[in-house]
Design an enzyme around this catalytic site. Structure first.
Site, PDB file in Angstrom:
ATOM      1  N   SER A 158       3.117  33.182  25.603  1.00  0.00           N
ATOM      2  CA  SER A 158       2.618  33.152  24.223  1.00  0.00           C
ATOM      3  C   SER A 158       2.274  31.714  23.850  1.00  0.00           C
ATOM      4  O   SER A 158       2.760  30.769  24.479  1.00  0.00           O
ATOM      5  CB  SER A 158       3.683  33.673  23.256  1.00  0.00           C
ATOM      6  N   LYS A 159       1.435  31.565  22.840  1.00  0.00           N
ATOM      7  CA  LYS A 159       1.202  30.218  22.307  1.00  0.00           C
ATOM      8  C   LYS A 159       2.109  30.113  21.081  1.00  0.00           C
ATOM      9  O   LYS A 159       1.663  30.174  19.931  1.00  0.00           O
ATOM     10  CB  LYS A 159      -0.278  30.001  21.988  1.00  0.00           C
ATOM     11  N   ALA A 160       3.402  30.035  21.374  1.00  0.00           N
ATOM     12  CA  ALA A 160       4.429  30.038  20.338  1.00  0.00           C
ATOM     13  C   ALA A 160       4.972  28.631  20.164  1.00  0.00           C
ATOM     14  O   ALA A 160       5.133  27.892  21.133  1.00  0.00           O
ATOM     15  CB  ALA A 160       5.560  30.986  20.735  1.00  0.00           C
TER      16      ALA A 160
END
Ligand code: PMP
Length: 292
Positions: A158-160
């Site tokens: 994820s681009k978390a």
């Protein structure tokens, strides 16, 4: 960094459905995302007033949110329109665009079932994460002291926000040692990615890049793989070990902010060739600027 602090600028930010004054785009200190990293974001770039691969970025934002267990309460069309609005409201044609979605302040604690999901998009002028001089000479990378975690310890692809904790630590470690950036291994010890970009290695007409199973599957990465294949390179997505590096002639990074950036060396392994980069850098520029 040049320029005023990010909270103290003129302009507009798209915030929960409307354009607000830049300095008024604030959240409360008891926002869930601030304490528990319940936030996902995107990094987009506009060229000549058009955001490159906007829909792919928007879709990845939704996917990142789902990996963190939440649904962004807008349609993809609405989020695309928010990015365009943030760009246009600030009169920008060449810009970096940053959508961010996060859990609000309705609940405090690990349990976040009752939080509302917020969305904001800001846009600003941002040249490249590396300076012109660094890109001309080739950037230098150290080995990061932190490893990309396995997908069963965290939503690793994820681009978390939470995943950037080790990126910031690694970037600071690299700069303290006199390097421009850090190259991370994954939890198995395979080459993974830099702190904000994917990595490629070249030998002859063969280009090798890690499988995106514990890293961000970069939109630039996918784009550059396509450009390389169209130009006769063979692209191998595979597991790469650090002891293989000496066998490659060339290395480069890809990312929305990094674009295609040649790497001069990783620690003491040098990459003198620019054969692929000299083809792929102009090809990428032509594509993003719709000049082809
Ligand atoms: N890896 C990381 C950790 C990143 O932050 C980025 C930048 N978003 C990338 C790779 C490259 O992704 P993209 O090409 O989609 O910008």
């Amino acid at each position: 960094m040049a320029g005023p602090a990010f909270h103290d600028r003129d302009g507009k930010i798209w915030f929960d459905g409307e354009l607000v004054d830049w300095r008024a785009a604030n959240v409360h200190i008891l926002t869930h995302a601030m304490h528990y990293a319940s936030s996902v974001f995107e990094g987009e770039r506009a060229y000549n007033g058009e955001i490159f691969k906007l829909r792919e970025h928007t879709e990845r934002l939704f996917e990142s949110g789902r990996m963190l267990g939440f649904e962004i309460p807008y349609s993809t069309d609405e989020v695309d329109a928010a990015s365009v609005a943030a760009l246009e409201a600030n009169g920008l044609a060449e810009a970096y665009v940053r959508p961010v979605a996060w859990r609000g302040s309705e609940m405090m604690g690990v349990n976040a079932q009752g939080t509302e999901i917020h969305l904001a998009v800001a846009a600003w002028e941002w040249p490249n994460i590396f300076t012109e001089e660094q890109r001309l000479k080739g950037v230098t990378l150290s080995w990061a002291p932190w490893k990309r975690p396995s997908p069963d310890t965290i939503p690793a692809c994820s681009k978390a926000a939470g995943l950037y904790m080790i990126c910031t630590l690694s970037k600071h470690d690299a700069e303290a040692k006199g390097f421009n950036d850090a190259l991370m291994l994954d939890w198995r010890g395979y080459v993974a990615e830099a702190t904000g970009a994917n990595v490629f290695f070249v030998k002859g007409d063969a280009i090798h890049t890690p499988i995106p199973d514990a890293i961000l599957d970069g939109i630039t990465r996918r784009t550059v793989i396509g450009l390389a294949e169209e130009r006769g390179f063979k692209v191998y997505e595979r597991r790469i070990t650090p002891d293989e590096l000496e066998a490659f002639d060339e290395c480069f990074l890809t990312g929305t902010a990094a674009e295609v950036s040649p790497v001069a060396r990783i620690e003491n392994v040098e990459f003198p060739s620019r054969e692929a980069a000299s083809v792929l850098m102009p090809a990428y520029t032509k594509l993003v600027r719709r000049e082809s």
